[in-house]
Design a protein around this motif. Sequence first.
Motif, PDB file in Angstrom:
ATOM      1  N   LYS A  53      10.579  37.053   4.241  1.00 46.76           N
ATOM      2  CA  LYS A  53       9.099  37.510   3.702  1.00 46.76           C
ATOM      3  C   LYS A  53       9.112  37.094   2.305  1.00 46.76           C
ATOM      4  O   LYS A  53       8.024  36.490   1.771  1.00 46.76           O
ATOM      5  CB  LYS A  53       8.966  38.922   3.629  1.00 46.76           C
ATOM      6  CG  LYS A  53       8.279  39.389   5.190  1.00 46.76           C
ATOM      7  CD  LYS A  53       7.472  41.232   5.043  1.00 46.76           C
ATOM      8  CE  LYS A  53       7.109  40.934   6.442  1.00 46.76           C
ATOM      9  NZ  LYS A  53       6.827  42.503   6.432  1.00 46.76           N
ATOM     10  N   THR A  54      10.174  37.141   1.308  1.00 40.52           N
ATOM     11  CA  THR A  54      10.340  37.155  -0.269  1.00 40.52           C
ATOM     12  C   THR A  54      10.774  36.025  -0.828  1.00 40.52           C
ATOM     13  O   THR A  54      11.172  35.327  -1.936  1.00 40.52           O
ATOM     14  CB  THR A  54      11.543  38.097  -0.591  1.00 40.52           C
ATOM     15  OG1 THR A  54      12.046  37.875  -0.692  1.00 40.52           O
ATOM     16  CG2 THR A  54      10.788  39.380  -0.510  1.00 40.52           C
ATOM     17  N   ARG A  55      11.207  34.972   0.740  1.00 40.38           N
ATOM     18  CA  ARG A  55      12.482  33.976   0.356  1.00 40.38           C
ATOM     19  C   ARG A  55      11.300  32.248   0.760  1.00 40.38           C
ATOM     20  O   ARG A  55      10.888  33.020   2.778  1.00 40.38           O
ATOM     21  CB  ARG A  55      13.224  33.150   0.403  1.00 40.38           C
ATOM     22  CG  ARG A  55      13.957  34.485  -0.071  1.00 40.38           C
ATOM     23  CD  ARG A  55      13.992  34.356  -1.671  1.00 40.38           C
ATOM     24  NE  ARG A  55      14.750  34.998  -2.527  1.00 40.38           N
ATOM     25  CZ  ARG A  55      15.872  34.973  -3.821  1.00 40.38           C
ATOM     26  NH1 ARG A  55      15.950  33.700  -4.046  1.00 40.38           N
ATOM     27  NH2 ARG A  55      16.114  35.820  -3.819  1.00 40.38           N
ATOM     28  N   THR A  56      11.107  31.440   0.470  1.00 41.78           N
ATOM     29  CA  THR A  56      10.391  30.286   1.328  1.00 41.78           C
ATOM     30  C   THR A  56      11.944  29.689   2.390  1.00 41.78           C
ATOM     31  O   THR A  56      13.137  29.903   2.741  1.00 41.78           O
ATOM     32  CB  THR A  56      10.514  29.136   0.607  1.00 41.78           C
ATOM     33  OG1 THR A  56      11.352  28.269   0.260  1.00 41.78           O
ATOM     34  CG2 THR A  56       9.872  29.129  -0.303  1.00 41.78           C
ATOM     35  N   ALA A  57      11.162  28.576   3.936  1.00 38.49           N
ATOM     36  CA  ALA A  57      12.112  28.375   4.609  1.00 38.49           C
ATOM     37  C   ALA A  57      13.537  27.409   3.547  1.00 38.49           C
ATOM     38  O   ALA A  57      14.772  27.308   4.521  1.00 38.49           O
ATOM     39  CB  ALA A  57      11.560  27.455   5.871  1.00 38.49           C
ATOM     40  N   VAL A  58      13.394  26.815   3.146  1.00 38.04           N
ATOM     41  CA  VAL A  58      14.291  25.752   1.471  1.00 38.04           C
ATOM     42  C   VAL A  58      15.112  26.719   1.468  1.00 38.04           C
ATOM     43  O   VAL A  58      16.360  26.672   1.631  1.00 38.04           O
ATOM     44  CB  VAL A  58      13.158  24.702   1.042  1.00 38.04           C
ATOM     45  CG1 VAL A  58      14.118  24.296   0.047  1.00 38.04           C
ATOM     46  CG2 VAL A  58      12.404  23.885   2.420  1.00 38.04           C
ATOM     47  N   GLN A  59      14.857  28.310   0.635  1.00 46.48           N
ATOM     48  CA  GLN A  59      15.100  29.094   0.525  1.00 46.48           C
ATOM     49  C   GLN A  59      16.349  29.718   0.766  1.00 46.48           C
ATOM     50  O   GLN A  59      17.803  29.550   0.616  1.00 46.48           O
ATOM     51  CB  GLN A  59      14.510  29.895  -0.199  1.00 46.48           C
ATOM     52  CG  GLN A  59      13.680  29.575  -1.962  1.00 46.48           C
ATOM     53  CD  GLN A  59      13.435  30.245  -2.458  1.00 46.48           C
ATOM     54  OE1 GLN A  59      11.895  31.198  -2.145  1.00 46.48           O
ATOM     55  NE2 GLN A  59      12.591  30.363  -3.908  1.00 46.48           N
ATOM     56  N   VAL A  60      16.041  29.507   2.663  1.00 47.41           N
ATOM     57  CA  VAL A  60      16.511  30.493   2.703  1.00 47.41           C
ATOM     58  C   VAL A  60      18.259  29.490   3.721  1.00 47.41           C
ATOM     59  O   VAL A  60      19.036  29.546   3.924  1.00 47.41           O
ATOM     60  CB  VAL A  60      15.894  30.768   4.942  1.00 47.41           C
ATOM     61  CG1 VAL A  60      16.561  31.151   6.353  1.00 47.41           C
ATOM     62  CG2 VAL A  60      14.854  32.192   4.250  1.00 47.41           C
ATOM     63  N   GLN A  61      17.090  28.551   3.486  1.00 47.87           N
ATOM     64  CA  GLN A  61      18.461  27.367   4.379  1.00 47.87           C
ATOM     65  C   GLN A  61      19.348  27.366   3.086  1.00 47.87           C
ATOM     66  O   GLN A  61      20.902  26.674   3.618  1.00 47.87           O
ATOM     67  CB  GLN A  61      17.910  26.143   4.361  1.00 47.87           C
ATOM     68  CG  GLN A  61      18.825  24.657   5.213  1.00 47.87           C
ATOM     69  CD  GLN A  61      17.808  23.357   5.460  1.00 47.87           C
ATOM     70  OE1 GLN A  61      16.576  23.298   5.290  1.00 47.87           O
ATOM     71  NE2 GLN A  61      18.530  22.306   5.734  1.00 47.87           N
ATOM     72  N   THR A  62      18.770  26.931   2.421  1.00 51.11           N
ATOM     73  CA  THR A  62      19.978  26.870   0.885  1.00 51.11           C
ATOM     74  C   THR A  62      20.824  28.015   1.316  1.00 51.11           C
ATOM     75  O   THR A  62      22.481  27.631   0.722  1.00 51.11           O
ATOM     76  CB  THR A  62      19.508  26.582  -0.127  1.00 51.11           C
ATOM     77  OG1 THR A  62      18.537  25.824   0.001  1.00 51.11           O
ATOM     78  CG2 THR A  62      20.198  26.193  -1.503  1.00 51.11           C
ATOM     79  N   HIS A  63      20.632  28.888   1.409  1.00 51.93           N
ATOM     80  CA  HIS A  63      20.852  30.341   1.299  1.00 51.93           C
ATOM     81  C   HIS A  63      22.356  30.778   2.055  1.00 51.93           C
ATOM     82  O   HIS A  63      23.881  30.402   1.981  1.00 51.93           O
ATOM     83  CB  HIS A  63      20.299  31.485   1.128  1.00 51.93           C
ATOM     84  CG  HIS A  63      20.999  33.051   1.137  1.00 51.93           C
ATOM     85  ND1 HIS A  63      21.794  33.260  -0.254  1.00 51.93           N
ATOM     86  CD2 HIS A  63      21.005  34.337   1.883  1.00 51.93           C
ATOM     87  CE1 HIS A  63      21.826  34.283  -0.393  1.00 51.93           C
ATOM     88  NE2 HIS A  63      22.096  34.574   1.661  1.00 51.93           N
ATOM     89  N   ALA A  64      22.019  29.888   3.446  1.00 51.68           N
ATOM     90  CA  ALA A  64      22.688  29.975   4.409  1.00 51.68           C
ATOM     91  C   ALA A  64      23.804  28.699   4.144  1.00 51.68           C
ATOM     92  O   ALA A  64      25.009  28.877   4.288  1.00 51.68           O
ATOM     93  CB  ALA A  64      21.529  29.948   5.339  1.00 51.68           C
ATOM     94  N   GLN A  65      23.426  27.687   3.271  1.00 50.19           N
ATOM     95  CA  GLN A  65      24.419  26.761   3.207  1.00 50.19           C
ATOM     96  C   GLN A  65      25.784  27.832   2.093  1.00 50.19           C
ATOM     97  O   GLN A  65      26.707  27.471   2.183  1.00 50.19           O
ATOM     98  CB  GLN A  65      23.870  25.188   3.070  1.00 50.19           C
ATOM     99  CG  GLN A  65      22.832  24.641   3.827  1.00 50.19           C
ATOM    100  CD  GLN A  65      22.714  23.738   3.243  1.00 50.19           C
ATOM    101  OE1 GLN A  65      22.392  23.659   1.878  1.00 50.19           O
ATOM    102  NE2 GLN A  65      22.232  22.768   4.215  1.00 50.19           N
TER     103      GLN A  65
END
Length: 124
Positions: A53-65
């Motif tokens: 909820k507090t992060r965008t899909a791009v932020q989630v993908q970067t966090h995963a990497q």
Amino acid sequence: GGGSAAPRSLNEQQQVDAASSGIGRWTKEEHRLFLAAVDQHGRHWKEIAKVVKTRTAVQVQTHAQKYYRKLAKIEARRTNAAVPRSPPNQRCQIVKPVDAKIRTGRWTAEEHFLFLTGVLQHVR
């Protein structure tokens, strides 16, 4: 009567503001939600972002990497192995597989994700 909560320090308020706006470091709660969502949704970053909820899909993908890179380093340290890394702008040498059914060439994003998921399961 109804007492009010103690005022937050400026630093605490800044942390709350940053977390609710999706900037800065990920909070423990955001990371917990991220891990639960990855278990449920795999690599569907938009679905994971809906859970966090507090992060965008791009932020989630970067966090995963970054998260999986960190896990690989931890695993390498634990097993006293080097973290494999290709020199910039060079490809790894392709070795012909013994089994003809084994694919050759670069890994797909899905194969890489499955590999890192396996590493994650053994680090926990």
